[in-house]
Scaffold this motif. Structure first.
Motif, short mmCIF file in Angstrom:
data_model
loop_
_atom_site.label_atom_id
_atom_site.label_comp_id
_atom_site.label_asym_id
_atom_site.label_seq_id
_atom_site.Cartn_x
_atom_site.Cartn_y
_atom_site.Cartn_z
N GLU A 15 1.22 10.27 -17.04
CA GLU A 15 2.02 9.49 -17.98
C GLU A 15 2.69 8.30 -17.29
O GLU A 15 2.96 7.28 -17.91
CB GLU A 15 3.08 10.37 -18.63
N LEU A 16 2.97 8.46 -16.00
CA LEU A 16 3.66 7.43 -15.23
C LEU A 16 2.77 6.79 -14.16
O LEU A 16 3.23 5.93 -13.40
CB LEU A 16 4.90 8.03 -14.55
N GLU A 17 1.52 7.21 -14.10
CA GLU A 17 0.63 6.78 -13.03
C GLU A 17 0.49 5.25 -12.91
O GLU A 17 0.53 4.71 -11.79
CB GLU A 17 -0.75 7.40 -13.22
N PRO A 18 0.34 4.49 -14.02
CA PRO A 18 0.21 3.03 -13.86
C PRO A 18 1.43 2.39 -13.19
O PRO A 18 1.29 1.49 -12.35
CB PRO A 18 0.04 2.54 -15.30
N LEU A 19 2.62 2.83 -13.56
CA LEU A 19 3.83 2.28 -12.95
C LEU A 19 3.96 2.74 -11.51
O LEU A 19 4.33 1.96 -10.63
CB LEU A 19 5.06 2.71 -13.76
N TYR A 20 3.64 4.00 -11.27
CA TYR A 20 3.64 4.54 -9.91
C TYR A 20 2.71 3.70 -9.01
O TYR A 20 3.07 3.34 -7.89
CB TYR A 20 3.19 5.99 -9.94
N SER A 21 1.53 3.41 -9.52
CA SER A 21 0.52 2.70 -8.72
C SER A 21 0.97 1.30 -8.34
O SER A 21 0.78 0.86 -7.20
CB SER A 21 -0.81 2.64 -9.48
N ILE A 22 1.59 0.59 -9.28
CA ILE A 22 2.00 -0.78 -8.97
C ILE A 22 3.16 -0.80 -7.98
O ILE A 22 3.25 -1.67 -7.11
CB ILE A 22 2.33 -1.57 -10.26
N ILE A 23 4.06 0.18 -8.08
CA ILE A 23 5.17 0.26 -7.13
C ILE A 23 4.64 0.64 -5.75
O ILE A 23 5.09 0.11 -4.73
CB ILE A 23 6.23 1.25 -7.62
N LYS A 24 3.67 1.54 -5.72
CA LYS A 24 3.06 1.93 -4.44
C LYS A 24 2.37 0.74 -3.79
O LYS A 24 2.43 0.55 -2.56
CB LYS A 24 2.07 3.06 -4.66
N GLU A 25 1.72 -0.07 -4.60
CA GLU A 25 0.99 -1.24 -4.09
C GLU A 25 1.93 -2.30 -3.52
O GLU A 25 1.61 -2.95 -2.52
CB GLU A 25 0.16 -1.83 -5.23
N ARG A 26 3.10 -2.45 -4.14
CA ARG A 26 4.00 -3.54 -3.77
C ARG A 26 5.06 -3.16 -2.73
O ARG A 26 5.77 -4.04 -2.24
CB ARG A 26 4.71 -4.07 -5.02
N THR A 27 5.22 -1.88 -2.44
CA THR A 27 6.30 -1.46 -1.55
C THR A 27 5.79 -0.47 -0.51
O THR A 27 4.65 0.02 -0.57
CB THR A 27 7.44 -0.76 -2.34
#
Length: 227
Positions: A15-27
């Motif tokens: 449910e949160l994977e897309p937001l998790y992925s973008i934060i992981k990519e940027r930080t």
């Protein structure tokens, strides 16, 4: 920096994977996206008590405090209620609440609404249909006892919204048939922090991370978290 993600009732980390992925990519933050008890595909929600879900999220947050000086918490639906509660017990620097259940959600309507979204997505090849099939199966087989525990969680933890003093971003879908706008407005008005934002995603339903306003969601969250 650390960030804890808490998924919703009857759902899972996707449910949160897309937001998790973008934060992981940027930080280079330490990220946690646990599965709450009874929510794994091989588990049952039958006989679970809501404090099991709260305790699991709290344990993950406690672990983050040992390695991170700054911690953010992001909660979706029921996870937003848990996130708000935990922010009153721990030093949470920022809080993000997505489709948060200040009032009960209709799990039957959720399954029906998700099925409609799946068909729309399949026609446009926007989402993987098996994600929604798994969601529908889980919601359709939710024991009554678990639904009652969800209601107890909302009842017991709702008063903690008034104790939240962390900077908070509240996001709500404009077409969410499960949670009316008053739910997000209630949370926004209850939170004590002077640094708070209420942001509506006009075309989105309950599953914000997969809705038509997902780019707006990602940009708004990233701006709030300054990444």
């Amino acid at each position: 920096m650390g960030c804890l993600f808490i998924h919703g009732f009857g759902g899972a980390p996707y449910e949160l994977e897309p937001l998790y992925s973008i934060i992981k990519e940027r930080t280079d933050w330490e990220l946690r996206l646990p599965i709450l008890p009874g929510h794994d595909k091989n588990e049952s929600l039958d006989g679970r008590e809501y404090m099991e879900w709260v305790s699991k999220a709290e344990k993950e947050l406690e672990d983050l405090t040992f390695s991170c000086d700054t911690i953010y918490v992001i909660g979706y639906s029921m996870g937003g209620v848990i996130a708000s509660y935990l922010s009153t017990k721990y030093n949470v620097s920022k809080l993000v609440l997505l489709s948060t259940s200040a009032h009960y959600i209709d799990v039957t309507q959720l399954a029906e609404d998700t099925w409609k979204m799946a068909k729309d997505a399949a026609r446009g090849d926007l989402l993987e249909n098996d994600l929604f099939q798994r969601y529908i199966r889980r919601m359709g087989s939710t024991p009554i006892s678990a639904s009652l525990e969800f209601q107890k969680l909302v009842d017991d933890l709702r008063p903690y919204f008034e104790k939240v003093d962390a900077p908070t971003l509240v996001l709500q879908g404009g077409e969410d048939g499960l949670l009316p706008p008053k739910s997000a407005e209630y949370i926004y008005e209850s939170i004590q922090s002077e640094d708070k934002t209420l942001h509506f995603l006009p075309r989105s339903k309950h599953m914000l991370c997969y809705g038509p306003d997902k780019d707006d969601l990602m940009n708004t969250c990233c701006d709030f978290l300054k990444i």
